[in-house]
Design an enzyme around this catalytic site. Structure first.
Site, mmCIF file in Angstrom:
data_model
loop_
_atom_site.group_PDB
_atom_site.id
_atom_site.type_symbol
_atom_site.label_atom_id
_atom_site.label_comp_id
_atom_site.label_asym_id
_atom_site.label_seq_id
_atom_site.Cartn_x
_atom_site.Cartn_y
_atom_site.Cartn_z
ATOM 1 N N VAL A 32 0.901 -1.166 0.000
ATOM 2 C CA VAL A 32 0.000 0.000 0.000
ATOM 3 C C VAL A 32 0.936 1.211 0.000
ATOM 4 C CG1 VAL A 32 -1.743 1.291 1.282
ATOM 5 C CG2 VAL A 32 -1.862 -1.204 1.180
ATOM 6 N N PRO A 33 1.091 1.867 -1.150
ATOM 7 C CA PRO A 33 2.211 2.781 -1.392
ATOM 8 C C PRO A 33 2.129 4.167 -0.752
ATOM 9 C CG PRO A 33 0.790 2.741 -3.303
ATOM 10 C CD PRO A 33 0.231 1.721 -2.342
ATOM 11 N N CYS A 34 2.247 4.225 0.568
ATOM 12 C CA CYS A 34 2.264 5.520 1.239
ATOM 13 C C CYS A 34 3.536 6.300 0.902
ATOM 14 C CB CYS A 34 2.124 5.339 2.749
ATOM 15 S SG CYS A 34 3.379 4.296 3.508
ATOM 16 N N HIS A 35 4.550 5.602 0.340
ATOM 17 C CA HIS A 35 5.776 6.305 -0.058
ATOM 18 C C HIS A 35 5.533 7.269 -1.214
ATOM 19 C CE1 HIS A 35 5.647 2.590 -2.528
ATOM 20 N NE2 HIS A 35 6.164 3.350 -3.483
ATOM 21 N N ARG A 36 4.386 7.159 -1.879
ATOM 22 C CA ARG A 36 4.058 8.049 -2.999
ATOM 23 C C ARG A 36 3.397 9.353 -2.542
ATOM 24 N NH1 ARG A 36 1.405 3.225 -6.673
ATOM 25 N NH2 ARG A 36 3.308 1.960 -6.835
#
Length: 208
Positions: A175-179
């Site tokens: 779940v790409p919270c790094h984006r």
């Protein structure tokens, strides 16, 4: 015979016994996993895998992937938290996590731009869960700001709440919270550390 020679001889004699005991323990563990799954007693299966951003702990319920944890989070502490919050029936059972490992490998080699895995968002609720459900909609190789995410979700004043949801994301990478970045384009915070966040963003920028 010297003390060193005696120790070497003892080690030589004990080595087959140690190997045999290790094999027996492995067989017993495999049997335990199989019987637990058959009886419906394995609520949380876990496994660890090496990646370019360090060893990740992966945990899944029958519903789906429930936790991805960086080493910096202390894997033992994460497993204890899962036992406390989800179920005490936790067992190392790599087979359930095979699809996750495969897709992570593909992601880190640039072959995969979107994860296709069942997720269990039990560890998140309310607005945090809403944020996490939105994050996979941010295209691979792109970013959004915390304020943009808040606006998309219909609550433009909830910038801090978006940041909190990202900071407490139980499923980083997948779940790409790094984006999600600050409005000025700087990285902001990240559970796995800013170096890891930059690594993930650079990977996606290079492969996009």
């Amino acid at each position: 015979m010297s003390t060193t020679d005696s120790q070497n001889e003892a080690d030589t004699l004990l080595s087959p016994l140690i190997d045999t005991n290790a094999d027996i323990l492995t067989q017993l563990h495999t049997r335990l996993v199989t019987e637990s799954e058959t009886a419906g007693l394995l609520d949380i299966a876990y496994h660890t895998t090496d990646t370019p951003v360090g060893k990740l702990l992966l945990a899944a319920t029958e519903k789906g992937l429930v936790r991805v944890a960086y080493q910096s989070e202390d894997h033992d502490r994460v497993l204890q938290a899962l036992a406390d919050k989800v179920s005490p029936r936790v067992l190392k059972a790599p087979k359930r996590l095979d699809p996750v490992v495969e897709q992570l490998d593909e992601y880190f080699t640039g072959e995969r731009t979107q994860f296709d895995l069942p997720l269990d968002l039990t560890l998140s609720g309310g607005f945090r869960k809403t944020v996490l459900e939105h994050l996979p909609e941010i295209p691979y190789g792109h970013t959004e700001s915390y304020s943009e995410v808040a606006k998309v979700l219909g609550n433009p004043k909830a910038v801090r709440a978006v940041g909190s949801a990202c900071a407490n994301n139980p499923l980083p990478v997948v779940v790409p919270c790094h984006r999600v970045l600050r409005s000025d384009g700087t990285l902001g915070g990240y559970l796995g550390g800013l170096k890891t966040k930059q690594t993930l963003l650079s990977l996606e920028a290079a492969a996009a």
